[in-house]
Design a protein around this motif. Structure first.
Motif, PDB file in Angstrom:
ATOM      1  N   SER A   1       2.304  38.785  23.276  1.00  0.00           N
ATOM      2  CA  SER A   1       1.266  38.931  23.764  1.00  0.00           C
ATOM      3  C   SER A   1       0.647  40.264  24.094  1.00  0.00           C
ATOM      4  O   SER A   1      -0.698  40.604  24.256  1.00  0.00           O
ATOM      5  CB  SER A   1       1.557  38.227  25.153  1.00  0.00           C
TER       6      SER A   1
ATOM      7  N   LYS B   1      10.050  37.770  23.517  1.00  0.00           N
ATOM      8  CA  LYS B   1       9.188  37.488  22.137  1.00  0.00           C
ATOM      9  C   LYS B   1       7.976  37.231  22.718  1.00  0.00           C
ATOM     10  O   LYS B   1       6.942  38.014  22.197  1.00  0.00           O
ATOM     11  CB  LYS B   1       9.730  36.384  21.073  1.00  0.00           C
ATOM     12  N   ALA B   2       7.735  36.447  23.552  1.00  0.00           N
ATOM     13  CA  ALA B   2       6.339  35.955  23.928  1.00  0.00           C
ATOM     14  C   ALA B   2       5.799  37.176  24.876  1.00  0.00           C
ATOM     15  O   ALA B   2       4.476  37.564  24.511  1.00  0.00           O
ATOM     16  CB  ALA B   2       6.468  34.861  25.131  1.00  0.00           C
TER      17      ALA B   2
ATOM     18  N   ARG C   1       7.593  31.021  12.812  1.00  0.00           N
ATOM     19  CA  ARG C   1       8.563  30.859  14.078  1.00  0.00           C
ATOM     20  C   ARG C   1      10.047  31.191  13.670  1.00  0.00           C
ATOM     21  O   ARG C   1      10.677  31.597  14.502  1.00  0.00           O
ATOM     22  CB  ARG C   1       8.426  29.478  14.650  1.00  0.00           C
TER      23      ARG C   1
ATOM     24  N   THR D   1      13.413  34.312  23.794  1.00  0.00           N
ATOM     25  CA  THR D   1      11.792  33.699  23.636  1.00  0.00           C
ATOM     26  C   THR D   1      11.071  34.058  24.662  1.00  0.00           C
ATOM     27  O   THR D   1       9.926  34.718  24.215  1.00  0.00           O
ATOM     28  CB  THR D   1      12.119  32.138  24.001  1.00  0.00           C
ATOM     29  N   ARG D   2      11.605  34.725  25.721  1.00  0.00           N
ATOM     30  CA  ARG D   2      10.684  35.253  26.836  1.00  0.00           C
ATOM     31  C   ARG D   2      10.457  36.693  26.457  1.00  0.00           C
ATOM     32  O   ARG D   2       9.167  37.047  26.562  1.00  0.00           O
ATOM     33  CB  ARG D   2      11.633  35.564  27.911  1.00  0.00           C
TER      34      ARG D   2
END
Length: 439
Positions: free
Chosen positions: A106, A101-102, A214, A98-99
């Motif tokens: 971004s 991917k973010a 998602r 998740t980190r």
């Protein structure tokens, strides 16, 4: 049939039949002129007289294309790609997915946004940055449809909202002058506050895309040839000099409000500082101008088409007829104008070229229905942008596909065109209507 309406129908029919858009504009203008009673020679004269309206914009685009290719040749986009690729060496399992991917998404969003203003290289960064990242996308099981919607958001929203870079061309050199030319005094309007409402629709579309795409999606990992996507090593001095050039170009944009001046400044600095090889400078500039020349010629032809439409004198009868059909409802009138803009841009593939065409019809229609100057600008600006996301022929969809399909696993229509059409055009219509009603 009304000459203006027939000309638009012919234009759309030719465009969706894949007739070259410049030829489509010329043929549609001739049909509109003849039906409007101008005669063949008068039609050509009106068309020729109108070409000058798009010349400045076309030159701006050509010079920006040259600067974009020159900037890509400095190696700065490669450095950005290398920073992203370095994440593939991390542990991307468990909670770190998740980190990563973010952080990745971004960065791509910010890069796409900056490609329209602070780093005005348009879609030139996508074939450089995206293909080397496909292996990382696969490790993260990242749905490429989400990446396509993120890139398209960054390519479209900035020019709708920010009067810098390509936004300076769309808002200050195309939208406002065409509203003035067709009979409405613009005055000292705040274009950012006007277009903030439609831009909010784009943001809503982006958020829904994050939710919609998602879930993890698996792709086959195909190693691309290193010769095609080799990342270069640059000296810190060259990186800092390139960054300084970008800063100077941005300052020149803000001070002069001229894309021509800023692009020429950037080209001169890239050459004098030897950030691009002197021996390759001519080829780089030529290829860059060629990359954007198509859009420039479409804009020039669109200006000629709009001039013929005005010369026929058929706009007033069309407005009166439309008023009779749509009744007295401002809401219905705004909805119809937005849908017409959507259809035209889908066919042409360029929102920049749509505005001169629709402004000739929409400004008198907005005056007839009593829309304010701000509401008129919002309607035409939104109607022009509608369809840019979702058009098979648009740079905003072709660009993302060129990178995401490097390994042959991303379909242009099903995985770029349809997702961007769904997530952006529906919110744009809704928020465009809100802007028309409240401004």
């Amino acid at each position: 049939m009304n000459a203006v309406l027939l000309a638009v129908i012919v234009l759309f029919a030719l465009a969706i039949s894949r007739v070259h858009i410049v030829l489509s504009l010329i043929l549609a203008a001739v049909v509109g002129g003849l039906v409007g009673g101008l005669g063949f020679n008068e039609t050509l004269t009106a068309f020729s007289d109108g070409l000058g309206g798009g010349a400045t914009i076309a030159l701006s685009y050509a010079l920006l294309g040259a600067f974009a290719v020159g900037l890509s040749k400095t190696g700065l986009p490669d450095v950005l790609a290398e920073k992203l690729i370095s994440m593939s060496g991390r542990d991307v399992t468990g909670k770190s997915v998740t980190r990563v991917k973010a952080l990745l998404l971004s960065f791509l969003l910010l890069l796409a946004i900056s490609s329209q203003n602070a780093l005005p290289i348009h879609i030139a960064f996508i074939p450089i940055v995206i293909p080397p990242l496909l292996v990382l996308f696969n490790e993260l099981k990242l749905d490429r449809r989400l990446v396509a919607t993120i890139l398209t958001f960054g390519l479209v929203t900035p020019y709708m909202l920010l009067p810098v870079g390509f936004g300076g061309i769309y808002l200050n050199e195309i939208l406002l002058p065409n509203v003035e030319t067709n009979g409405m005094t613009v005055g000292d309007v705040n274009i950012v506050s006007i277009m903030a409402i439609p831009a909010l629709g784009m943001l809503v579309g982006l958020i829904t895309a994050f939710f919609h795409y998602r879930k993890p999606r698996s792709y086959e990992t195909i190693q691309l040839g290193p010769s095609d996507y080799e990342v270069r090593t640059l000296s810190p001095l060259k990186i800092w000099l390139t960054a300084a050039v970008i800063l100077v170009v941005l300052v020149v944009q803000l001070q002069t409000e001229s894309m021509i001046a800023s692009a020429v400044t950037g080209l001169i600095l890239l050459t004098l500082l030897r950030l691009i090889p002197w021996s390759e400078a001519d080829d780089i500039f030529t290829s860059g101008m060629r990359m954007m020349a198509f859009i420039g010629f479409v804009m020039i032809a669109a200006s000629g088409f709009a001039a013929v439409i005005r010369a026929t004198g058929a706009i007033e009868p069309l407005v009166s007829g439309a008023s009779g059909i749509m009744g007295d409802s401002q809401f219905v009138a705004a909805l119809v104008m937005l849908l017409v803009g959507l259809v035209i841009t889908l066919g042409i593939g360029s929102s920049f070229s749509t505005v001169p065409i629709i402004a000739a019809i929409f400004v008198p229609l907005c005056i007839q229905y009593g829309f304010s100057v701000e509401a008129t600008i919002a309607i035409i600006g939104t109607a022009g942008a509608l369809g840019d996301a979702g058009s098979p022929a648009s740079d905003s969809t072709l660009g993302p596909t060129s990178g995401l399909n490097a390994d042959g696993q991303h379909d242009h229509l099903r995985e770029t065109v349809w997702p961007t059409f769904l997530h952006y055009n529906i919110p744009l219509i809704i928020f465009g209507l809100i802007a028309a009603m409240v401004l």
